[in-house]
Design an enzyme around this catalytic site. Structure first.
Site, PDB file in Angstrom:
ATOM      1  N   SER A  56       0.793  -1.234   0.000  1.00  0.00           N
ATOM      2  CA  SER A  56       0.000   0.000   0.000  1.00  0.00           C
ATOM      3  C   SER A  56       0.824   1.283   0.000  1.00  0.00           C
ATOM      4  O   SER A  56       0.251   2.369  -0.102  1.00  0.00           O
ATOM      5  CB  SER A  56      -0.950   0.014   1.202  1.00  0.00           C
ATOM      6  OG  SER A  56      -2.029  -0.874   0.977  1.00  0.00           O
ATOM      7  N   LYS A  80       0.252   3.824  -2.724  1.00  0.00           N
ATOM      8  CA  LYS A  80      -0.833   4.813  -2.646  1.00  0.00           C
ATOM      9  C   LYS A  80      -0.285   6.240  -2.563  1.00  0.00           C
ATOM     10  O   LYS A  80      -1.008   7.189  -2.871  1.00  0.00           O
ATOM     11  CB  LYS A  80      -1.735   4.506  -1.454  1.00  0.00           C
ATOM     12  CG  LYS A  80      -2.596   3.241  -1.622  1.00  0.00           C
ATOM     13  CD  LYS A  80      -3.504   3.051  -0.420  1.00  0.00           C
ATOM     14  CE  LYS A  80      -4.546   1.949  -0.665  1.00  0.00           C
ATOM     15  NZ  LYS A  80      -4.061   0.607  -0.314  1.00  0.00           N
ATOM     16  N   SER A 122      -5.764   3.369   4.540  1.00  0.00           N
ATOM     17  CA  SER A 122      -5.265   2.623   3.381  1.00  0.00           C
ATOM     18  C   SER A 122      -6.388   1.910   2.632  1.00  0.00           C
ATOM     19  O   SER A 122      -6.243   0.760   2.199  1.00  0.00           O
ATOM     20  CB  SER A 122      -4.205   1.608   3.825  1.00  0.00           C
ATOM     21  OG  SER A 122      -3.409   1.197   2.749  1.00  0.00           O
TER      22      SER A 122
END
Length: 418
Positions: free
Chosen positions: A135, A138, A190
């Site tokens: 993640s 991101k 997230s």
């Protein structure tokens, strides 16, 4: 432009790393707090032989299986010269003994510590090794969204959004959210649903990935290829400790990102009751808490950071902290929590080391942002394979002028009396 040499050597993975990966199943759905004591103490994987120079460690599940009839993406080309300086071309530990003993018990295969403001790299391990970002990618999606999308734009959730696997912001049918809501959910908890919704606003899955990869190339992140907007494992996905620090440094130059990444909590909008669910009721707004344990627990000086975890990526983290007016950025890749050595505790030791290091320590440099003014001579332009066509044309014009001047000088000398 892209480099002409493609290295397709398969990544060699140390037996110890395999043991680490097989013991990595999380005990909690929250990757930031999952604790899975391994069967034996972990040690830092040895990367001196550059096992991840061209590709990521082997997958442990089917998340990167290529669809029938499709081919796996070729490894990204490795630049002829290491981005950020020659010392960063090494795959082991890069450090200055004058900065003191390195932090103990860092079990990440790759990591990096740098001064956020100057961009000087203080220490690193396998800085350009290719690892899965999970993640932490991101951060790159947020950069693109902040460039292109108005924060107050209204977005209606789609079935594809609220059906995303993994961590979720809690989007639902009939829910309406601003881009600010989506970005907040993206970096606070997230949320993969928020990532999918933002990708939709950027033109859809493929268009969003193209924009993310174009942004990475623009910033000089040569080890980075996004193949899912959320960081879920997909064929060809990669980044590096160096690239993550580079991307986070760029993001921290954006005032909105700095505000979003520093939030411990955010109230995310709810959505109406679902007509397809018997006896359902309206789903109210809820207060989400950060997945970053250093921020959640008020670690002194923590500015913000992004966590990540998948079975193939293991734990990843990129974040920044400030102390006595100095800001340090760190990255951690392919590591794990241990019962007495949590990943956040390892991050704390990395920050402490960075703050204690003399400001003169310089193991390399995070590339200058494309938005900052800097000198650029002909050699520097030629060195980087992402030079624009205009730059190449200018270089050619300069070279042509030099030839003309040289020829004129030769003719003048021949015609001059001796």
């Amino acid at each position: 432009m892209s480099m002409s040499v493609f290295k397709r050597t398969a990544a060699v993975f140390a037996a110890l790393g395999v043991i680490v990966a097989l013991s990595a199943a999380p005990a909690s759905a929250d990757p930031a707090v999952a604790v899975t004591p391994p069967v034996a103490p972990l040690t830092t994987p040895n990367t001196d032989a550059c096992p991840h120079r061209t590709g990521t460690p082997p997958a442990v599940d089917e998340s990167e299986a290529v669809a029938p009839g499709a081919t796996a993406p070729a490894p990204l080309p490795v630049p002829d010269r290491p981005v950020g300086g020659d010392r960063l071309g090494g795959c082991g530990v890069v450090a200055d003994p004058g900065a003191g003993p390195l932090p103990e018990r860092l079990n990440s295969a790759g990591w990096l510590i740098a001064d956020l403001d100057s961009g000087r790299v203080i220490a690193a391990k396998d800085p350009h090794g290719r690892y899965r970002p999970a993640s932490t990618i991101k951060v790159l999606l947020a950069l693109v969204a902040l460039d292109e999308l108005p924060l107050d734009k209204q977005v209606e959730a789609t079935p594809e959004d609220w059906s995303m696997e993994g961590d979720s912001c809690g989007m639902g049918p009939g829910g309406h959210y601003t881009v600010r809501d989506l970005l907040s959910g993206l970096v606070v908890v997230s949320g993969n649903d928020c990532a999918n919704a933002l990708a939709g606003q950027l033109g859809g899955h493929d268009a969003a990935l193209a924009k993310m990869n174009a942004k990475a190339a623009e910033l000089g992140a040569r080890d980075t290829r996004a193949t899912s907007p959320s960081g879920l494992d997909a064929p060809g996905m990669s980044t590096s400790p160096y690239d993550l620090a580079l991307l986070f440094r760029e993001a921290m130059g954006n005032a909105t990102f700095r505000q979003l990444i520093s939030m411990k909590n955010y109230t995310f909008p709810g959505y109406p009751k679902r007509p397809d669910v018997p006896d359902d009721v309206d789903h109210p707004a809820w207060t989400m808490g950060t997945s970053n344990p250093l921020l959640r627990d008020d670690w002194p000086g923590m500015l913000g950071g992004k966590t990540g975890y998948t079975d193939d990526a293991l734990k990843t983290f990129v974040g920044a902290a400030e102390r006595n007016g100095r800001r340090i950025v760190i990255t951690q890749m392919y590591g794990l929590n241990e019962a007495d050595n949590m990943y956040a505790q390892q991050a704390e030791r990395m920050f402490d080391y960075g703050f204690a290091a003399p400001e003169s320590v310089d193991a390399g440099t995070l590339a200058v942002s494309a938005h900052e003014e800097h000198d650029s001579d002909v050699e520097a332009v030629l060195e980087h394979d992402d030079a624009s066509p205009l730059s190449v044309w200018a270089i050619g014009l300069i070279a042509f002028a030099a030839v003309c001047l040289t020829s004129a000088a030769v003719l003048w000398r021949r015609r001059s009396p001796r």
